[in-house]
Motif scaffolding. Structure first.
Motif, PDB file in Angstrom:
ATOM      1  N   LEU A  65       0.256 -14.856 -12.777  1.00 41.51           N
ATOM      2  CA  LEU A  65       0.276 -14.071 -11.722  1.00 41.51           C
ATOM      3  C   LEU A  65      -0.699 -13.549 -10.775  1.00 41.51           C
ATOM      4  O   LEU A  65      -1.182 -12.608 -12.314  1.00 41.51           O
ATOM      5  CB  LEU A  65       1.482 -13.004 -12.218  1.00 41.51           C
ATOM      6  N   GLN A  97      -2.482 -11.081  -8.606  1.00 41.90           N
ATOM      7  CA  GLN A  97      -1.936 -10.259  -7.297  1.00 41.90           C
ATOM      8  C   GLN A  97      -3.125  -9.649  -5.995  1.00 41.90           C
ATOM      9  O   GLN A  97      -3.450  -8.966  -6.854  1.00 41.90           O
ATOM     10  CB  GLN A  97      -0.931  -9.199  -6.882  1.00 41.90           C
ATOM     11  N   CYS A 138       1.564 -12.088  -3.749  1.00 42.96           N
ATOM     12  CA  CYS A 138       1.315 -12.400  -5.215  1.00 42.96           C
ATOM     13  C   CYS A 138       1.057 -14.256  -5.589  1.00 42.96           C
ATOM     14  O   CYS A 138       1.768 -14.614  -4.410  1.00 42.96           O
ATOM     15  CB  CYS A 138       3.137 -12.455  -5.922  1.00 42.96           C
ATOM     16  N   THR A 195      10.487 -14.265  -6.129  1.00 42.45           N
ATOM     17  CA  THR A 195       9.649 -13.325  -5.335  1.00 42.45           C
ATOM     18  C   THR A 195      10.111 -12.073  -4.942  1.00 42.45           C
ATOM     19  O   THR A 195      10.062 -10.998  -4.489  1.00 42.45           O
ATOM     20  CB  THR A 195      10.033 -14.328  -3.546  1.00 42.45           C
ATOM     21  N   ASN A 203       8.193 -10.125  -7.502  1.00 41.65           N
ATOM     22  CA  ASN A 203       7.081  -9.261  -7.240  1.00 41.65           C
ATOM     23  C   ASN A 203       6.994  -8.002  -6.544  1.00 41.65           C
ATOM     24  O   ASN A 203       6.508  -7.225  -6.352  1.00 41.65           O
ATOM     25  CB  ASN A 203       5.944 -10.186  -6.762  1.00 41.65           C
ATOM     26  N   THR A 249       4.973 -14.278  -1.715  1.00 41.34           N
ATOM     27  CA  THR A 249       4.223 -14.861  -2.767  1.00 41.34           C
ATOM     28  C   THR A 249       4.327 -16.410  -2.974  1.00 41.34           C
ATOM     29  O   THR A 249       5.297 -17.039  -2.467  1.00 41.34           O
ATOM     30  CB  THR A 249       5.253 -14.761  -3.853  1.00 41.34           C
ATOM     31  N   TRP A 289       5.007 -21.339   0.360  1.00 38.68           N
ATOM     32  CA  TRP A 289       4.772 -18.997   0.293  1.00 38.68           C
ATOM     33  C   TRP A 289       7.066 -18.862   0.823  1.00 38.68           C
ATOM     34  O   TRP A 289       7.893 -19.744   1.199  1.00 38.68           O
ATOM     35  CB  TRP A 289       4.562 -19.461   2.095  1.00 38.68           C
ATOM     36  N   ALA A 299      -1.113 -15.043   2.334  1.00 36.02           N
ATOM     37  CA  ALA A 299      -1.072 -15.722   0.818  1.00 36.02           C
ATOM     38  C   ALA A 299      -1.848 -17.045   0.738  1.00 36.02           C
ATOM     39  O   ALA A 299      -1.876 -17.445   0.253  1.00 36.02           O
ATOM     40  CB  ALA A 299       0.084 -15.893   1.007  1.00 36.02           C
TER      41      ALA A 299
END
Length: 262
Positions: free
Chosen positions: A5, A7, A22, A39, A42, A47, A61, A74
């Motif tokens: 993961l 960010q 993310c 998501t 997060n 995400t 997404w 993203a």
């Protein structure tokens, strides 16, 4: 199961500005409900999940509420993750998405995204949106999103949303863009999504699929500098290419880690 993961703040070169996203690499797709749960956990606007297929990257997404058809920040964040963290060997990245093939070219510390153009057309403003605004626009247009045009950057910065009224309308997957000519940029904007856990998106790449052709026509120039004047702010370099738009920006990694799912 253990997953990576990342960010990343998009459309900025500074931490705590731009738009956070993310990024989760996958080897195979998980059920959509699990992707939504990740998501929500997060707790950022978007995400991105991707699978590296070699010649292309399959990219999706998600907001905490739904899967999106297009997300600029993203996508930029995913390209930054691939190049600076995961050592992706190519400078041209081809993403396979719900909006077709999207190409991102890494140029130094910037990323140039090739997105579809969505010229907005004149429209009527739904009464719920009208009643939610403390300042009314001078023009109303629509493509995927409503595009509300104002007289000044100061008006854009001073717009307030009555959320109770605003949330009475469902624009899934779209939102409401407010925009005006900028004081130090060609144009400025803000972006709001009804019924979303995050009302105001800090920097919205997909909104510029409509903003770029609109302002290119209005200002009679094909290369523009844009600023999204949310609290976090973001800078975008834009080009109008007819049926496509080029959106360029930088990104900054905030964190890298792992999460586990039973």
């Amino acid at each position: 199961m253990k997953f990576e993961l990342y960010q990343i703040d998009a459309f900025t070169d500074k931490t705590f500005s731009g738009n956070p996203a993310c990024i989760v690499p996958l080897n195979e797709w998980l059920p959509d409900e699990i992707l939504l749960e990740i998501t929500r956990e997060n707790a950022v606007a978007e995400t991105a999940f991707f699978i590296d297929k070699g010649d292309k990257i399959h990219l999706r997404w998600f907001t905490p509420e739904t899967e999106m058809d297009l997300c600029g920040h993203a996508t930029l964040a995913t390209a930054h993750c691939l190049k600076t963290i995961l050592n992706y060997p190519k400078d041209t990245i081809v993403f396979e998405t719900r909006s077709g093939e999207l190409t991102v070219i890494a140029k130094g510390d910037s990323y140039v995204m090739n997105f579809p153009s969505r010229m907005p057309i004149p429209s009527e403003l739904p009464e719920n949106i009208k009643q939610s605004l403390n300042i009314l626009p001078t023009e109303i247009l629509k493509s995927r999103d409503y595009v509300l045009v104002y007289d000044s950057e100061e008006q854009i910065k001073n717009i307030k949303i009555d959320r109770a009224k605003f949330d009475e309308i469902n624009l899934d997957p779209g939102g409401v863009i407010v925009t005006a000519k900028g004081n130090t940029s060609d144009f400025v904007s803000r972006f709001f999504t009804p019924q979303a856990s995050i009302l105001e998106d800090p920097v919205t790449g997909s909104a510029h699929c409509s903003l770029i052709p609109f302002w290119a026509s209005r200002l009679e120039k094909n290369e523009l500098i844009a600023e999204q004047v949310s609290k976090r702010t973001g800078k975008l370099e834009c080009q109008d290419k007819g049926d496509r738009v080029l959106i360029s920006g930088k990104a900054k990694t905030y964190s890298a880690g792992h999460f586990w799912i039973d």
